[in-house]
Design an enzyme around this catalytic site. Structure first.
Site, PDB file in Angstrom:
ATOM      1  N   LYS A  70       2.397  75.865  41.477  1.00 39.56           N
ATOM      2  CA  LYS A  70       2.059  75.839  40.055  1.00 39.56           C
ATOM      3  C   LYS A  70       0.548  75.819  39.909  1.00 39.56           C
ATOM      4  O   LYS A  70      -0.156  75.292  40.778  1.00 39.56           O
ATOM      5  CB  LYS A  70       2.695  74.643  39.352  1.00 39.56           C
ATOM      6  CG  LYS A  70       2.121  73.282  39.747  1.00 39.56           C
ATOM      7  CD  LYS A  70       2.681  72.191  38.873  1.00 39.56           C
ATOM      8  CE  LYS A  70       2.161  70.824  39.257  1.00 39.56           C
ATOM      9  NZ  LYS A  70       1.187  70.263  38.339  1.00 39.56           N
TER      10      LYS A  70
ATOM     11  N   HIS B  17      -0.607  73.287  55.972  1.00 34.20           N
ATOM     12  CA  HIS B  17      -1.328  74.563  55.956  1.00 34.20           C
ATOM     13  C   HIS B  17      -2.497  74.543  56.939  1.00 34.20           C
ATOM     14  O   HIS B  17      -2.761  75.508  57.636  1.00 34.20           O
ATOM     15  CB  HIS B  17      -1.852  74.876  54.554  1.00 34.20           C
ATOM     16  CG  HIS B  17      -0.914  75.707  53.748  1.00 34.20           C
ATOM     17  ND1 HIS B  17       0.139  75.163  53.060  1.00 34.20           N
ATOM     18  CD2 HIS B  17      -0.840  77.049  53.550  1.00 34.20           C
ATOM     19  CE1 HIS B  17       0.807  76.139  52.459  1.00 34.20           C
ATOM     20  NE2 HIS B  17       0.236  77.290  52.734  1.00 34.20           N
TER      21      HIS B  17
HETATM   22  S1  SF4 Z   1       5.532  67.115  35.604  1.00 35.98           S
HETATM   23 FE1  SF4 Z   1       3.882  65.624  35.635  1.00 35.98          FE
HETATM   24  S2  SF4 Z   1       4.248  64.369  37.392  1.00 35.98           S
HETATM   25 FE2  SF4 Z   1       5.466  66.220  37.642  1.00 35.98          FE
HETATM   26  S3  SF4 Z   1       4.185  67.668  38.813  1.00 35.98           S
HETATM   27 FE3  SF4 Z   1       3.788  68.037  36.653  1.00 35.98          FE
HETATM   28  S4  SF4 Z   1       2.022  66.766  36.161  1.00 35.98           S
HETATM   29 FE4  SF4 Z   1       2.872  66.012  38.083  1.00 35.98          FE
END
Ligand code: SF4
Lengths: 283, 185
Positions: free
Chosen positions: B104, B39
């Site tokens: 996320k 980015h």
């Molecule tokens: S599931 Fe756990 S290891 Fe995978 S991205 Fe999410 S916090 Fe990170």
């Protein structure tokens, strides 16, 4: 004195890492099935469904559960009647870690703290592993392993309270940590709480608490009750799976409590994501 | 009530304005990967008025650093990474025509405002569902910055890649709305 070959330890650690990278442990899988059934929000329900489908694909096709394959964390109990033949136990664990990450195509996530340079290349070499040793009586080596992702580690916190804070103070603090974290640690999470000891003892205890199987009871009835209270409080926050709103933010709360100094009440909160990759072997 | 949509990239303002926080979307077509380091370089190119390694108009950017592929596979596990690290860059990308981001976790107010202003959408993919999401990726090609390793810019062909609308073009935020709905006070 019992002698264990260096290479036997390397192989055992390698296999543990490969297994954990692709197979979600049964305790976590079962807890997620229950959470999916009980979740009230349909968006969160769908997220948990995807998490379970992901676990099935990872297992069947031997693909990593998550692209963040974590730092390798170990708690090792070494019997005082054991000798490693051909090298140091620490070196054997690191070598097994490197082999496991390389052979299973797991991402190497270790880097220098400031240059952020990857310590070797993208495959393998997830070193050094984080290893906590303890010496116990006997002629066995007991190795607990977990892959610890960054998303959940980044929201973890520790603090030393005055003794007057008491249980209420701790409960409020844990709620605050989890509330601020929201969806970042990939809920449904497991929450490890270390109480007492010193600053670092609390932190290590909160990490170790995450290695306990979900659904198992705390041996201390008072702590067992406190775990339930905190679990309900966390699920009342409404964060839900991946923070999308819902009733199942945490699968479990695990507490490890230690005696502490008369002047202080250390508390540490360590969070593990739904991809709670942990396992255990005895050699 | 949340709806389900099937969209093909590039996205138009018409596509993005139809979406509301909480909707489930299956994306097909070409998407591009970029994390922090990429980015930074992309935004520098924009600021210098130089050409980007891909057409930004209507593009969807996926915040991901995949695991190395097994022999024969296009890509390894490829779930979303935490998005706030891209907060300072995303408004500039949206201003220059990008229409979607997949990641996320929470975004800044500046990103939400930019979504409103430029018809952008912030989609959430299920963190930790790397194996499932990796399977929805049919091909992957590094198109810029190979030296960044897992952070290189990749062109991905995806089929029915499952995401949820977090921030829509109307200023809504699923993280806030969802939580308010289920919080027990
Ligand atoms: S599931 Fe756990 S290891 Fe995978 S991205 Fe999410 S916090 Fe990170």
């Amino acid at each position: 004195m019992r002698e264990i070959e260096f290479d036997e330890v390397v192989k055992a650690v390698r296999n543990m890492i490969i297994h954990c990278g692709t197979d979600l442990p049964q305790d976590t899988y079962d807890a997620l099935v229950v959470a999916m059934e009980e979740e009230k929000s349909h968006v969160s329900k769908e997220v948990i469904r995807q998490i379970l489908e992901n676990a099935n694909i990872a297992k069947d096709e031997k693909r990593p559960l998550c692209q963040d394959t974590g730092l390798a964390v170990f708690f090792v109990k070494v019997g005082d009647e054991v000798k490693i033949k051909g090298g140091l136990l620490k070196d054997a664990i690191n070598k097994g870690t490197e082999q496991g990450y390389t052979d299973a195509y797991l991402r190497a996530s270790t880097c220098e703290p400031f240059s952020r340079a990857n310590l070797k290349d993208t495959v393998g070499y997830n070193l050094p592993a984080i290893i906590h040793f303890d010496i116990v009586a006997g002629d066995k080596i007991d190795i607990e392993y977990a892959a610890k992702g960054g998303g959940s580690e980044n929201v973890s916190r520790a603090r030393v309270f005055p003794p007057a804070a008491g249980k209420e103070g701790i409960i409020e603090y844990v709620k605050e940590v989890i509330s601020d974290a929201g969806g970042n640690p990939c809920p449904p999470i497991t929450v490890g709480i270390g109480i007492g000891g010193t600053f670092e003892k609390a932190a290590i205890s909160s990490k170790h608490a995450l290695f306990r199987d979900i659904g198992s009871k705390n041996e201390d009835p008072e702590m067992d009750e406190m775990e339930q209270v905190i679990l309900d409080e966390i699920n009342n926050l409404g964060i839900g799976a991946m923070g999308m709103g819902g009733t199942k933010t945490a699968l479990a709360v695990h507490i490890e409590s230690n005696p502490c100094h008369i002047a202080s009440l250390p508390v540490s909160v360590n969070v593990q994501c739904h991809s709670s990759r942990h396992t255990h072997i005895t050699i | 009530m949340a709806k389900t949509y099937y969209l093909t990239t590039p996205l138009s303002s018409e596509d993005t304005r139809a979406l509301k926080s909480g909707d489930i979307v299956y994306i097909s077509g070409t998407i591009f990967t970029a994390r922090d380091a990429a980015h930074k370089r992309l935004v520098e190119l924009i600021e210098k008025g130089e050409e980007l390694p891909f057409d930004i108009e209507g593009s969807v950017i996926y915040f991901v650093g995949p695991t190395p592929p097994k022999p024969g596979d296009p890509i390894g596990s490829a779930g979303p990474t935490t998005s706030y690290r891209m907060d300072s860059y995303s408004p500039i990308m949206l201003e220059h025509g990008s229409k979607g981001m997949i990641g996320k976790g929470k975004r800044s107010q500046e990103v939400k405002d930019a979504c409103k202003m430029y018809d952008g959408i912030y989609f959430g993919a299920t963190g930790g569902a790397g194996a499932l999401l990796g399977k929805k990726i049919k091909s992957a090609e590094v198109i810029a910055y190979p030296e960044l390793g897992p952070e290189a810019v990749r062109k991905l062909e995806v089929e029915n890649f499952p995401v949820t609308v977090i921030n829509d073009t109307y200023g809504n935020d699923l993280y806030q709305m969802g939580r308010e709905m289920y919080e027990v006070k």
